[in-house]
Design an enzyme around this catalytic site. Structure first.
Site, PDB file in Angstrom:
ATOM      1  N   SER A 140      55.614  67.319  76.817  1.00  0.00           N
ATOM      2  CA  SER A 140      55.768  67.458  78.267  1.00  0.00           C
ATOM      3  C   SER A 140      55.922  66.087  78.904  1.00  0.00           C
ATOM      4  O   SER A 140      55.506  65.066  78.342  1.00  0.00           O
ATOM      5  CB  SER A 140      54.528  68.152  78.846  1.00  0.00           C
ATOM      6  OG  SER A 140      54.498  68.073  80.251  1.00  0.00           O
ATOM      7  N   TYR A 153      45.273  69.676  80.418  1.00  0.00           N
ATOM      8  CA  TYR A 153      46.565  70.042  79.810  1.00  0.00           C
ATOM      9  C   TYR A 153      47.325  68.771  79.434  1.00  0.00           C
ATOM     10  O   TYR A 153      47.861  68.653  78.325  1.00  0.00           O
ATOM     11  CB  TYR A 153      47.386  70.876  80.791  1.00  0.00           C
ATOM     12  CG  TYR A 153      48.830  71.063  80.382  1.00  0.00           C
ATOM     13  CD1 TYR A 153      49.193  72.002  79.422  1.00  0.00           C
ATOM     14  CD2 TYR A 153      49.842  70.285  80.961  1.00  0.00           C
ATOM     15  CE1 TYR A 153      50.521  72.166  79.040  1.00  0.00           C
ATOM     16  CE2 TYR A 153      51.163  70.449  80.595  1.00  0.00           C
ATOM     17  CZ  TYR A 153      51.503  71.385  79.636  1.00  0.00           C
ATOM     18  OH  TYR A 153      52.810  71.532  79.255  1.00  0.00           O
TER      19      TYR A 153
END
Length: 240
Positions: A140, A153
């Protein structure tokens, strides 16, 4: 690496980025195996794919990881690309004592990091038998900078990023196995709806970038806004 004639396993392949990747590579003449936890969603996804296969299972559970790896070895011994795309994410307010931050972080670390390490280890013997193989880990833009909404996260994806670099170094002298890292920014999917995913790029753009990267053996695959940050990091690393 060739972009057609592969047998590709995609975790989290029933929706979002995973399904977009499945569609792109399926249309190019690859055999697709999608995985997900929800059988109904898997069956819906198969309706938009040509002769694809679904394997239901939760890769965050060790027993399911072992079972799926065994199924691939027994029923699909030609698998040569594993795309580790399944993930978990929670808005995690670290200032809220009632937020159960540690439990959310545990689930993210287990799904986004530990499970990938274990499933990769389970499938490596199969991949190493192939003439040409690849592992694609979907990280990500968050690996480069966390925020107050997704702190744990981001940490889990940063861990995955570090592991992926180490995995690539481990097999750097193996000309048959390539290790890719795909860095999506905010993407408009159901997965990201809670954090404003409607403002993100379409998942098809992520799939297109991955397809192009495999064709030219580009192991680092930043997408959209991630390209700017990735270029800065690469420049800084090169000058060290």
């Amino acid at each position: 690496m060739k972009t057609t004639g592969n047998t590709i396993f995609i975790s989290g392949g029933s929706a979002g980025i995973g399904l977009a990747i499945a569609k792109k590579f399926n249309a190019a003449g690859n055999k697709i195996i999608i995985n997900g936890r929800d059988e109904a969603r898997l069956q819906n996804a198969l309706k938009v794919l040509d002769n694809a296969i679904a394997i239901q299972g939760d890769l965050s559970l060790q027993a399911d990881r072992i079972s799926i790896a065994k199924q691939l070895k027994s029923n699909h011994p030609d698998v040569n690309i594993i795309i580790n795309n399944a993930g978990a994410a929670f808005i995690n307010d670290l200032s809220d004592n009632n937020n159960n931050s540690a439990e959310k972080a545990y689930q993210e670390i287990n799904t986004n990091y530990i499970s990938v390490i274990d499933f990769t280890a389970l499938t490596l013997p199969l991949l190493l038998q192939q003439k040409e193989a690849a592992i694609v880990n979907v990280s990500s833009i968050a690996v480069f900078r966390s925020n107050k909404y997704l702190p744990t996260y981001s940490a889990s994806k940063a861990a995955l990023h570090s592991y992926t670099q180490g995995l690539r170094d481990t097999f750097s002298e193996n000309e048959s196995l390539n290790v890719y890292e795909l860095y999506p920014p905010l993407v408009n999917t159901e997965f990201s709806a809670e954090i404003g995913g409607a403002n993100g790029i379409p998942p098809s753009e992520v799939a297109d970038e991955l397809f192009a990267a495999l064709a030219k053996d580009q192991f680092e695959v930043p997408v959209g806004d991630t390209k700017k940050i990735h270029a800065l990091v690469e420049h800084a690393t090169a000058t060290l």
